[in-house]
Each structure stands twice: as C-alpha cells, then as structure tokens.
Design a protein around this motif. Structure first.
Motif, mmCIF file in Angstrom:
data_model
loop_
_atom_site.group_PDB
_atom_site.id
_atom_site.type_symbol
_atom_site.label_atom_id
_atom_site.label_comp_id
_atom_site.label_asym_id
_atom_site.label_seq_id
_atom_site.Cartn_x
_atom_site.Cartn_y
_atom_site.Cartn_z
ATOM 1 N N LEU A 130 -10.379 1.084 3.146
ATOM 2 C CA LEU A 130 -9.210 0.333 3.618
ATOM 3 C C LEU A 130 -7.943 1.178 3.565
ATOM 4 C CD1 LEU A 130 -10.037 -3.188 2.201
ATOM 5 C CD2 LEU A 130 -9.747 -2.588 4.604
ATOM 6 N N LYS A 133 -8.025 3.160 6.552
ATOM 7 C CA LYS A 133 -7.727 2.303 7.701
ATOM 8 C C LYS A 133 -6.222 2.109 7.888
ATOM 9 C CE LYS A 133 -9.084 -2.227 9.396
ATOM 10 N NZ LYS A 133 -10.366 -2.914 9.422
ATOM 11 N N VAL A 134 -5.495 1.945 6.796
ATOM 12 C CA VAL A 134 -4.041 1.728 6.924
ATOM 13 C C VAL A 134 -3.251 3.040 6.820
ATOM 14 C CG1 VAL A 134 -4.188 -0.667 6.120
ATOM 15 C CG2 VAL A 134 -3.664 1.158 4.460
ATOM 16 N N GLN A 151 5.094 1.518 3.886
ATOM 17 C CA GLN A 151 3.873 1.870 3.152
ATOM 18 C C GLN A 151 3.465 0.731 2.224
ATOM 19 O OE1 GLN A 151 5.403 5.552 1.515
ATOM 20 N NE2 GLN A 151 4.106 6.770 2.876
ATOM 21 N N ARG A 154 1.786 -1.927 4.162
ATOM 22 C CA ARG A 154 0.430 -1.538 4.575
ATOM 23 C C ARG A 154 -0.537 -1.638 3.392
ATOM 24 N NH1 ARG A 154 0.478 4.043 7.064
ATOM 25 N NH2 ARG A 154 2.581 4.343 6.268
ATOM 26 N N ILE A 157 -1.392 -5.285 3.021
ATOM 27 C CA ILE A 157 -2.398 -5.710 4.009
ATOM 28 C C ILE A 157 -3.790 -5.273 3.550
ATOM 29 C CG2 ILE A 157 -3.235 -5.414 6.386
ATOM 30 C CD1 ILE A 157 -0.265 -5.107 7.235
ATOM 31 N N ALA A 158 -3.895 -4.014 3.119
ATOM 32 C CA ALA A 158 -5.188 -3.506 2.638
ATOM 33 C C ALA A 158 -5.662 -4.318 1.435
ATOM 34 C CB ALA A 158 -5.070 -2.023 2.267
ATOM 35 N N GLU A 184 4.879 0.930 12.099
ATOM 36 C CA GLU A 184 3.646 1.347 11.412
ATOM 37 C C GLU A 184 2.878 0.138 10.869
ATOM 38 O OE1 GLU A 184 4.989 2.771 7.007
ATOM 39 O OE2 GLU A 184 5.998 3.810 8.662
ATOM 40 N N VAL A 185 3.600 -0.925 10.505
ATOM 41 C CA VAL A 185 2.950 -2.141 10.011
ATOM 42 C C VAL A 185 2.336 -2.918 11.182
ATOM 43 C CG1 VAL A 185 3.328 -4.343 8.830
ATOM 44 C CG2 VAL A 185 4.433 -2.267 7.987
ATOM 45 N N VAL A 188 -0.986 -1.496 12.295
ATOM 46 C CA VAL A 188 -2.140 -1.910 11.483
ATOM 47 C C VAL A 188 -2.581 -3.318 11.887
ATOM 48 C CG1 VAL A 188 -2.865 -2.511 9.132
ATOM 49 C CG2 VAL A 188 -1.555 -0.424 9.527
#
Length: 251
Positions: A130, A133-134, A151, A154, A157-158, A184-185, A188
């Motif tokens: 994960l 992935k992010v 960051q 993200r 989210i992970a 960037e968010v 994802v």
C-alpha cells in the motif's frame, strides 16, 4: 442477477436540539460507484458521511450496507452487528488523524495487528504494497511530523485500505491541504476509482467530481437537493439552489 444497491440510506434524520442537520436524506450507492457529494459548508455533508460509520448517531431513518442494517427506522442494531457493518468501510478525514508517535509503517500496521489478528508477515507485506501504491515506500520509517500534508493524507488513505474495506468514505480529504499538494492526493483517489472501489467523496474539488464521479449529489441545508451524472448536474442543473451554488463556485 438483480441489480442491488450496496448502500441504501432512507429518511435519515439528525438534529441537535431544535436544529435539523439532516432532513429526510435518501440515496443509494451501487457497488463500484464513485459518488461525489458537493454543497455549501454546513449543509450536512460531513454529518451524513459520519453517520454511515456510526461516528454520528441519527435520530431517524435507516442505513443499510448490502443486506445488513446499521440502523433501521431509527433503531440501531446490536453492538456486534454495528461493528461488523462499520468494519466494511474505511474513512479518510480532512485532518489526517495519524498517530504522531508512530512511523508511517506503524501507523498502517497498528489496527490490523489489534483487530485482525493475522500473521505479522501478511500485515507487513500489505503495508509495503500500500505504501508503494500511494508512492510513499521511501517514507516508511518517517514520523508524521516530517511529512507534508499531502504525504500525510496519502498515508491516511493507505491506512484505511489496510483493513480491506469494501467502501471508502472521504470527508473533504483535500480541504486542509495547500493547493499544490491537492493533486497528489486526488491522484491516489483516482487510481482507487479506476480499481472500482466503491467510494463516497465529500469534496470541494469540482474538477475531481466531474472527472471521476459516476454520480454527483448536491446537498444544501440538510437535504439532498439534486443527484445526477456529472455531465448532467454540472452542465444542466435542474434546481435553482444547485444552479446558484455552481455559479458561485465556478472557477
């Protein structure tokens, strides 16, 4: 196969004293759909989202996730049933809510270790996957204080994905971020949508709603005013309140 809605919300009501925050909210979400929820601040969007995972108690109505009721006609299910229903959902908040004393990797692994009782090696493999992935595998051992807002979000989210949710709920995930970190968010989140994750996203990002959502729901003053395909809702809104809101927010 009968087409069943995955999330069914009917006549949802919530009030604080005399203030009605949610008034007869009705909507359905199909499996693999991305639904964006837009509307002015204070329209009840966050309260509605939080009630789906039982962070808010409602005063009336029903919430059903596939065949299981979280609450039915204002009566909540038994605690273990509530837990079972809410565990199918992951939630990402506006303010990341990461544990400051844990590294990125530890933030991801703590809940599965406590809740899922699965082998440490599996948890470790999943957190690595994960973070890749992010796009944050290089920050696995960093602490939240040393991450940018983008960051952190993200990582959040992970972390929500670590519990293998069937549904992801996002409560204005980019509104606390500097504009240059928002992309960037959203990237994802777009990737998740492409993998057919069922998502409800409360957002101010009209571009994201237009591009990624299957349906857009406009809320105002505790009510769902209008729902439609993004092209229909943005290009040809039917309700005056929707028109006024979109006009004000048209960049």
């Amino acid at each position: 196969m009968i087409h069943m809605s995955f999330i069914e919300v009917s006549n949802l009501k919530k009030s604080y004293g005399k203030l009605d925050v949610l008034k007869q909210i009705n909507f359905e979400v199909n499996k693999n759909d991305v639904v964006a929820v837009i509307g002015p601040s204070g329209s009840g969007k966050s309260t509605m989202l939080r009630s789906l995972v039982h962070l808010e108690e409602v005063n009336g109505g029903s919430i059903k996730i596939s065949d299981d009721y979280l609450v039915k006609d204002g009566i909540y299910s038994k605690p273990q049933e509530i837990k079972r229903v809410t565990s199918r959902m992951g939630m990402v908040f506006q303010h990341f809510n990461l544990f400051p004393h844990l590294t990125v990797k530890e933030n991801l692994e703590i809940a599965p270790k406590l809740v899922k009782k699965e082998p440490a090696s599996e948890i470790k493999n999943r957190s690595t996957d994960l973070l890749e992935k992010v796009g944050l595998i290089d920050r696995a051992n960093a602490y939240p204080a040393n991450l940018s807002g983008g960051q952190k979000q993200r990582v959040a989210i992970a972390r929500a994905l670590m519990m293998d949710p069937e549904i992801m709920l996002f409560d204005e995930p980019t509104s606390a971020l500097d504009p240059e970190l928002t992309g960037e968010v959203l990237q994802v989140m777009k990737a998740l949508a492409q993998e057919h994750m069922t998502m409800i996203v409360v957002t101010h990002e009209m571009g994201f709603a237009k591009e990624v959502a299957d349906r857009v729901m406009f809320m105002d003053n505790g009510e769902v005013i209008e729902t439609g395909h993004p092209s229909q809702l943005f290009e040809n809104p039917q309700n005056e309140r929707t028109k006024a809101f979109l006009h004000r927010n048209h960049k």
